[in-house]
Motif scaffolding. Structure first.
Motif, PDB file in Angstrom:
ATOM      1  N   ARG A   1     -25.636 -42.645  20.428  1.00  0.00           N
ATOM      2  CA  ARG A   1     -26.606 -43.259  19.516  1.00  0.00           C
ATOM      3  C   ARG A   1     -27.299 -44.453  20.177  1.00  0.00           C
ATOM      4  NH1 ARG A   1     -27.245 -42.290  14.346  1.00  0.00           N
ATOM      5  NH2 ARG A   1     -25.231 -41.231  14.233  1.00  0.00           N
ATOM      6  N   ALA A   2     -26.552 -45.227  20.943  1.00  0.00           N
ATOM      7  CA  ALA A   2     -27.143 -46.374  21.636  1.00  0.00           C
ATOM      8  C   ALA A   2     -28.115 -45.901  22.710  1.00  0.00           C
ATOM      9  CB  ALA A   2     -26.048 -47.244  22.245  1.00  0.00           C
ATOM     10  N   ARG A   3     -27.725 -44.885  23.446  1.00  0.00           N
ATOM     11  CA  ARG A   3     -28.629 -44.364  24.476  1.00  0.00           C
ATOM     12  C   ARG A   3     -29.889 -43.780  23.848  1.00  0.00           C
ATOM     13  NH1 ARG A   3     -23.584 -42.810  26.664  1.00  0.00           N
ATOM     14  NH2 ARG A   3     -23.776 -40.698  25.822  1.00  0.00           N
ATOM     15  N   ARG A   4     -29.747 -43.151  22.671  1.00  0.00           N
ATOM     16  CA  ARG A   4     -30.911 -42.628  21.969  1.00  0.00           C
ATOM     17  C   ARG A   4     -31.844 -43.759  21.550  1.00  0.00           C
ATOM     18  NH1 ARG A   4     -34.982 -39.274  21.205  1.00  0.00           N
ATOM     19  NH2 ARG A   4     -35.515 -38.954  18.996  1.00  0.00           N
ATOM     20  N   ALA A   5     -31.275 -44.870  21.078  1.00  0.00           N
ATOM     21  CA  ALA A   5     -32.093 -46.024  20.694  1.00  0.00           C
ATOM     22  C   ALA A   5     -32.857 -46.573  21.889  1.00  0.00           C
ATOM     23  CB  ALA A   5     -31.205 -47.107  20.085  1.00  0.00           C
ATOM     24  N   GLU A   6     -32.200 -46.640  23.048  1.00  0.00           N
ATOM     25  CA  GLU A   6     -32.872 -47.122  24.254  1.00  0.00           C
ATOM     26  C   GLU A   6     -34.006 -46.187  24.657  1.00  0.00           C
ATOM     27  OE1 GLU A   6     -29.667 -47.370  26.954  1.00  0.00           O
ATOM     28  OE2 GLU A   6     -28.849 -49.239  26.101  1.00  0.00           O
ATOM     29  N   ASP A   7     -33.770 -44.885  24.534  1.00  0.00           N
ATOM     30  CA  ASP A   7     -34.809 -43.907  24.878  1.00  0.00           C
ATOM     31  C   ASP A   7     -36.009 -44.029  23.947  1.00  0.00           C
ATOM     32  OD1 ASP A   7     -33.268 -42.933  26.925  1.00  0.00           O
ATOM     33  OD2 ASP A   7     -32.509 -41.204  25.795  1.00  0.00           O
ATOM     34  N   LEU A   8     -35.758 -44.249  22.661  1.00  0.00           N
ATOM     35  CA  LEU A   8     -36.852 -44.397  21.710  1.00  0.00           C
ATOM     36  C   LEU A   8     -37.717 -45.598  22.050  1.00  0.00           C
ATOM     37  CD1 LEU A   8     -35.000 -43.631  18.341  1.00  0.00           C
ATOM     38  CD2 LEU A   8     -36.789 -42.237  19.408  1.00  0.00           C
ATOM     39  N   LEU A   9     -37.084 -46.702  22.405  1.00  0.00           N
ATOM     40  CA  LEU A   9     -37.841 -47.901  22.760  1.00  0.00           C
ATOM     41  C   LEU A   9     -38.659 -47.674  24.024  1.00  0.00           C
ATOM     42  CD1 LEU A   9     -38.534 -50.838  22.228  1.00  0.00           C
ATOM     43  CD2 LEU A   9     -36.460 -51.496  23.471  1.00  0.00           C
ATOM     44  N   THR A  10     -38.047 -47.044  25.014  1.00  0.00           N
ATOM     45  CA  THR A  10     -38.758 -46.772  26.263  1.00  0.00           C
ATOM     46  C   THR A  10     -39.961 -45.872  26.033  1.00  0.00           C
ATOM     47  OG1 THR A  10     -36.763 -47.038  27.601  1.00  0.00           O
ATOM     48  CG2 THR A  10     -38.548 -45.730  28.550  1.00  0.00           C
ATOM     49  N   GLN A  11     -39.789 -44.819  25.245  1.00  0.00           N
ATOM     50  CA  GLN A  11     -40.886 -43.895  24.990  1.00  0.00           C
ATOM     51  C   GLN A  11     -42.019 -44.553  24.203  1.00  0.00           C
ATOM     52  OE1 GLN A  11     -41.278 -40.853  26.314  1.00  0.00           O
ATOM     53  NE2 GLN A  11     -39.385 -41.319  27.451  1.00  0.00           N
ATOM     54  N   ALA A  12     -41.679 -45.446  23.273  1.00  0.00           N
ATOM     55  CA  ALA A  12     -42.711 -46.127  22.491  1.00  0.00           C
ATOM     56  C   ALA A  12     -43.578 -47.017  23.369  1.00  0.00           C
ATOM     57  CB  ALA A  12     -42.061 -46.960  21.384  1.00  0.00           C
ATOM     58  N   LEU A  13     -42.988 -47.588  24.410  1.00  0.00           N
ATOM     59  CA  LEU A  13     -43.705 -48.542  25.261  1.00  0.00           C
ATOM     60  C   LEU A  13     -44.385 -47.896  26.458  1.00  0.00           C
ATOM     61  CD1 LEU A  13     -41.028 -51.374  25.271  1.00  0.00           C
ATOM     62  CD2 LEU A  13     -43.237 -51.442  24.100  1.00  0.00           C
ATOM     63  N   LEU A  14     -43.942 -46.713  26.832  1.00  0.00           N
ATOM     64  CA  LEU A  14     -44.401 -46.103  28.080  1.00  0.00           C
ATOM     65  C   LEU A  14     -45.922 -46.005  28.203  1.00  0.00           C
ATOM     66  CD1 LEU A  14     -43.534 -44.854  30.739  1.00  0.00           C
ATOM     67  CD2 LEU A  14     -43.371 -42.629  29.577  1.00  0.00           C
ATOM     68  N   PRO A  15     -46.658 -45.489  27.206  1.00  0.00           N
ATOM     69  CA  PRO A  15     -48.121 -45.405  27.370  1.00  0.00           C
ATOM     70  C   PRO A  15     -48.779 -46.756  27.561  1.00  0.00           C
ATOM     71  CG  PRO A  15     -47.358 -44.125  25.472  1.00  0.00           C
ATOM     72  CD  PRO A  15     -46.209 -44.977  25.902  1.00  0.00           C
ATOM     73  N   TRP A  16     -48.180 -47.790  26.959  1.00  0.00           N
ATOM     74  CA  TRP A  16     -48.786 -49.113  27.021  1.00  0.00           C
ATOM     75  C   TRP A  16     -48.507 -49.810  28.340  1.00  0.00           C
ATOM     76  CZ3 TRP A  16     -52.305 -49.921  23.495  1.00  0.00           C
ATOM     77  CH2 TRP A  16     -52.248 -49.139  22.343  1.00  0.00           C
ATOM     78  N   ARG A  17     -47.445 -49.432  29.018  1.00  0.00           N
ATOM     79  CA  ARG A  17     -47.211 -49.971  30.352  1.00  0.00           C
ATOM     80  C   ARG A  17     -48.322 -49.531  31.309  1.00  0.00           C
ATOM     81  NH1 ARG A  17     -42.204 -52.054  31.652  1.00  0.00           N
ATOM     82  NH2 ARG A  17     -40.519 -51.824  30.127  1.00  0.00           N
ATOM     83  N   TRP A  18     -48.808 -48.304  31.117  1.00  0.00           N
ATOM     84  CA  TRP A  18     -49.909 -47.818  31.958  1.00  0.00           C
ATOM     85  C   TRP A  18     -51.203 -48.556  31.646  1.00  0.00           C
ATOM     86  CZ3 TRP A  18     -49.130 -44.778  36.041  1.00  0.00           C
ATOM     87  CH2 TRP A  18     -47.945 -44.034  36.105  1.00  0.00           C
ATOM     88  N   LYS A  19     -51.409 -48.902  30.381  1.00  0.00           N
ATOM     89  CA  LYS A  19     -52.654 -49.581  29.996  1.00  0.00           C
ATOM     90  C   LYS A  19     -52.648 -51.064  30.374  1.00  0.00           C
ATOM     91  CE  LYS A  19     -53.557 -46.483  26.088  1.00  0.00           C
ATOM     92  NZ  LYS A  19     -53.760 -46.367  24.617  1.00  0.00           N
ATOM     93  N   PHE A  20     -51.468 -51.653  30.488  1.00  0.00           N
ATOM     94  CA  PHE A  20     -51.359 -53.072  30.835  1.00  0.00           C
ATOM     95  C   PHE A  20     -50.411 -53.218  32.034  1.00  0.00           C
ATOM     96  CE2 PHE A  20     -52.588 -52.987  26.416  1.00  0.00           C
ATOM     97  CZ  PHE A  20     -53.491 -54.036  26.288  1.00  0.00           C
TER      98      PHE A  20
END
Length: 224
Positions: A141-160
């Motif tokens: 469950r903790a690893r899933r939470a980390e994956d969700l956060l990473t996926q939410a931010l991934l497109p924005w890392r490319w934009k900024f």
């Protein structure tokens, strides 16, 4: 007058005034709808969980469908407040692209990093203190939470690409975790859903706690 003080402190800004014949929160909502950001003073928004009482700023913040920044009067504000921009996300529920975009744009303008925080509680654990941090740190469950956060931010890392983003995923009471992290931040940004109930305008528990308890400025960005 307030406008005279503003003009003396910020002579390069073009500052206009307007007197509106309407209830304060209605006038602010109408004016804010035509602006990129509405700035309001905040002296604390009451103690009832999720309920905003007795404050024009509180009522406006709960109903606004545009970004609102609430600033508590805590004395002189330094020209360049230390700390990162804190981005509080609920990565497990729904996209919060508007809040993410706002936080990264502010960080780019301020030349500071973003600290993206996702605080979560395992099912069945009551949202009260104390919480034992890290008890589920290595669980699926903790690893899933980390994956969700990473996926939410991934497109924005490319934009900024020039904005450093730190991802923090905590097993903790969300409201308390965000308030604690806000103490080390120059600005706190979180998404919210504008709503009104039979008892009056309301914010969610996390947004209400942060606006009530955070010492620094807080930006509420409505979810689309």
């Amino acid at each position: 007058m307030a406008v005279d003080r503003l003009r003396s402190r910020h002579p390069v800004l073009d500052i206009d005034t307007e007197l509106l014949n309407a209830p304060p929160h209605e006038a602010l909502l109408a004016s804010g709808a035509e602006a990129e950001l509405l700035a309001l003073g905040s002296r604390g928004l009451g103690t009832s969980s999720g309920l905003l009482v007795g404050s024009t700023s509180a009522r406006t913040a709960a109903l606004a469908d545009f970004p609102v920044i609430l600033v508590r009067p805590v004395g002189p504000v330094p020209d360049s407040p230390a700390g990162a921009v804190l981005l509080a996300l609920d990565a497990g529920r729904h996209p919060q692209d508007s809040a993410i975009s706002f936080a990264l744009e502010e960080a780019a303008l301020r030349h500071v990093p973003v600290r993206a925080l996702y605080a979560w509680l395992p099912p069945g654990l009551l949202p009260t203190y104390p919480v034992v941090p890290g008890r589920h740190a290595h669980s699926p469950r903790a690893r899933r939470a980390e994956d969700l956060l990473t996926q939410a931010l991934l497109p924005w890392r490319w934009k900024f690409p020039d904005v450093r983003v730190e991802e923090v995923c905590l097993e903790d009471v969300p409201a308390g975790a965000v308030v604690a992290a806000a103490r080390q931040s120059c600005l706190t940004v979180l998404g919210h859903c504008p709503r009104s109930a039979a008892t009056g305008p309301r914010l969610g528990a996390v947004a209400h706690a942060v606006v009530r308890d955070a010492a620094g400025p807080v930006v509420l960005v409505p979810d689309p």
